[in-house]
Scaffold this motif. Structure first.
Motif, PDB file in Angstrom:
ATOM      1  N   ARG A 190       0.828  -1.208   0.000  1.00 54.26           N
ATOM      2  CA  ARG A 190       0.000   0.000   0.000  1.00 54.26           C
ATOM      3  C   ARG A 190       0.862   1.256   0.000  1.00 54.26           C
ATOM      4  NH1 ARG A 190      -1.512   3.735   3.618  1.00 54.26           N
ATOM      5  NH2 ARG A 190      -0.295   2.733   5.238  1.00 54.26           N
ATOM      6  N   GLU A 191       1.904   1.261   0.808  1.00 52.49           N
ATOM      7  CA  GLU A 191       2.787   2.434   0.880  1.00 52.49           C
ATOM      8  C   GLU A 191       3.505   2.655  -0.448  1.00 52.49           C
ATOM      9  OE1 GLU A 191       3.887   2.378   5.637  1.00 52.49           O
ATOM     10  OE2 GLU A 191       4.991   1.066   4.261  1.00 52.49           O
ATOM     11  N   CYS A 236      -5.898   9.329  -3.352  1.00 56.42           N
ATOM     12  CA  CYS A 236      -5.476   8.039  -2.803  1.00 56.42           C
ATOM     13  C   CYS A 236      -6.635   7.334  -2.103  1.00 56.42           C
ATOM     14  CB  CYS A 236      -4.306   8.220  -1.838  1.00 56.42           C
ATOM     15  SG  CYS A 236      -2.744   8.627  -2.665  1.00 56.42           S
ATOM     16  N   SER A 242       2.407   1.759  -3.339  1.00 58.87           N
ATOM     17  CA  SER A 242       1.383   2.244  -4.273  1.00 58.87           C
ATOM     18  C   SER A 242       1.184   3.746  -4.119  1.00 58.87           C
ATOM     19  CB  SER A 242       0.057   1.515  -4.051  1.00 58.87           C
ATOM     20  OG  SER A 242       0.167   0.162  -4.415  1.00 58.87           O
ATOM     21  N   ILE A 243       1.205   4.230  -2.889  1.00 58.60           N
ATOM     22  CA  ILE A 243       1.058   5.671  -2.642  1.00 58.60           C
ATOM     23  C   ILE A 243       2.248   6.426  -3.222  1.00 58.60           C
ATOM     24  CG2 ILE A 243       1.039   7.426  -0.815  1.00 58.60           C
ATOM     25  CD1 ILE A 243      -0.688   5.387   0.818  1.00 58.60           C
ATOM     26  N   GLU A 261       1.802   6.614  -6.879  1.00 59.71           N
ATOM     27  CA  GLU A 261       0.791   7.635  -7.151  1.00 59.71           C
ATOM     28  C   GLU A 261       1.389   9.037  -7.041  1.00 59.71           C
ATOM     29  OE1 GLU A 261      -2.319   7.607  -8.252  1.00 59.71           O
ATOM     30  OE2 GLU A 261      -2.591   5.443  -8.229  1.00 59.71           O
ATOM     31  N   LYS A 310      -8.921   5.666  -4.549  1.00 56.73           N
ATOM     32  CA  LYS A 310      -8.321   4.429  -5.074  1.00 56.73           C
ATOM     33  C   LYS A 310      -8.149   3.386  -3.975  1.00 56.73           C
ATOM     34  CE  LYS A 310      -6.122   6.912  -8.783  1.00 56.73           C
ATOM     35  NZ  LYS A 310      -4.914   7.298  -9.477  1.00 56.73           N
ATOM     36  N   GLU A 311      -8.684   3.700  -2.781  1.00 59.33           N
ATOM     37  CA  GLU A 311      -8.659   2.813  -1.619  1.00 59.33           C
ATOM     38  C   GLU A 311      -7.244   2.446  -1.181  1.00 59.33           C
ATOM     39  OE1 GLU A 311     -11.321  -0.434  -2.422  1.00 59.33           O
ATOM     40  OE2 GLU A 311     -13.064   0.892  -2.427  1.00 59.33           O
ATOM     41  N   LEU A 312      -6.322   3.400  -1.326  1.00 59.90           N
ATOM     42  CA  LEU A 312      -4.954   3.201  -0.868  1.00 59.90           C
ATOM     43  C   LEU A 312      -4.787   3.637   0.580  1.00 59.90           C
ATOM     44  CD1 LEU A 312      -3.006   4.468  -4.000  1.00 59.90           C
ATOM     45  CD2 LEU A 312      -3.495   2.114  -3.339  1.00 59.90           C
ATOM     46  N   THR A 313      -5.694   4.477   1.038  1.00 61.96           N
ATOM     47  CA  THR A 313      -5.650   4.975   2.407  1.00 61.96           C
ATOM     48  C   THR A 313      -7.018   5.521   2.766  1.00 61.96           C
ATOM     49  OG1 THR A 313      -4.428   6.418   3.930  1.00 61.96           O
ATOM     50  CG2 THR A 313      -4.898   7.303   1.754  1.00 61.96           C
TER      51      THR A 313
END
Length: 128
Positions: free
Chosen positions: A41-42, A68, A44-45, A48, A71-74
């Motif tokens: 996840r990190e 973010c 991916s951020i 991004e 996109k359900e990253l956080t």
């Protein structure tokens, strides 16, 4: 000079963020950064962040956080994004030249204005 086997391959990856992710993995390995330091996840951020063009002004952080979250990253938490950026900064992936400005380090991936990228690597485990 001895002959060593060379593996050549042309790989097409259509998703720009996947391509950036692979490049970051390679750069982290090259620089001796443990790839488990960043969760999926990190990372991916961070991908991004590159795709977003970096954060240049204070308002960018709010917009980036919302992007973010979509996109359900956080969760929609600025502090959560700051935590990821700070962690990546500690690893040398992200630079913070001044307050409210967060950019991917040029040592990892210089900012390019193209949506199409080609990476050409020579990766080896021997001095050549």
């Amino acid at each position: 000079m001895e002959n060593y086997p060379v593996i050549e391959d042309n790989i097409k990856i259509n998703n720009l963020l996947d391509l950036i992710r692979i490049h970051f993995y390679i750069k982290m390995l090259e620089k001796g950064v443990d790839i488990t330091e960043l969760s999926d996840r990190e990372l991916s951020i961070i991908c991004e962040l590159y795709n977003f063009g970096g954060l240049l002004i204070k308002e960018d952080l709010k917009t980036f956080t919302e992007s973010c979250a979509k996109k359900e990253l956080t969760e929609n938490s600025i502090q959560s994004i700051r935590n990821v950026l700070g962690k990546a900064r500690g690893l040398g992936i992200v630079k913070r030249p001044k307050a409210n400005k967060w950019l991917i380090s040029n040592e990892y991936l210089p900012r390019l204005e193209s949506r199409k990228l080609i990476f050409k690597y020579t990766i080896h485990n021997r001095d050549i």
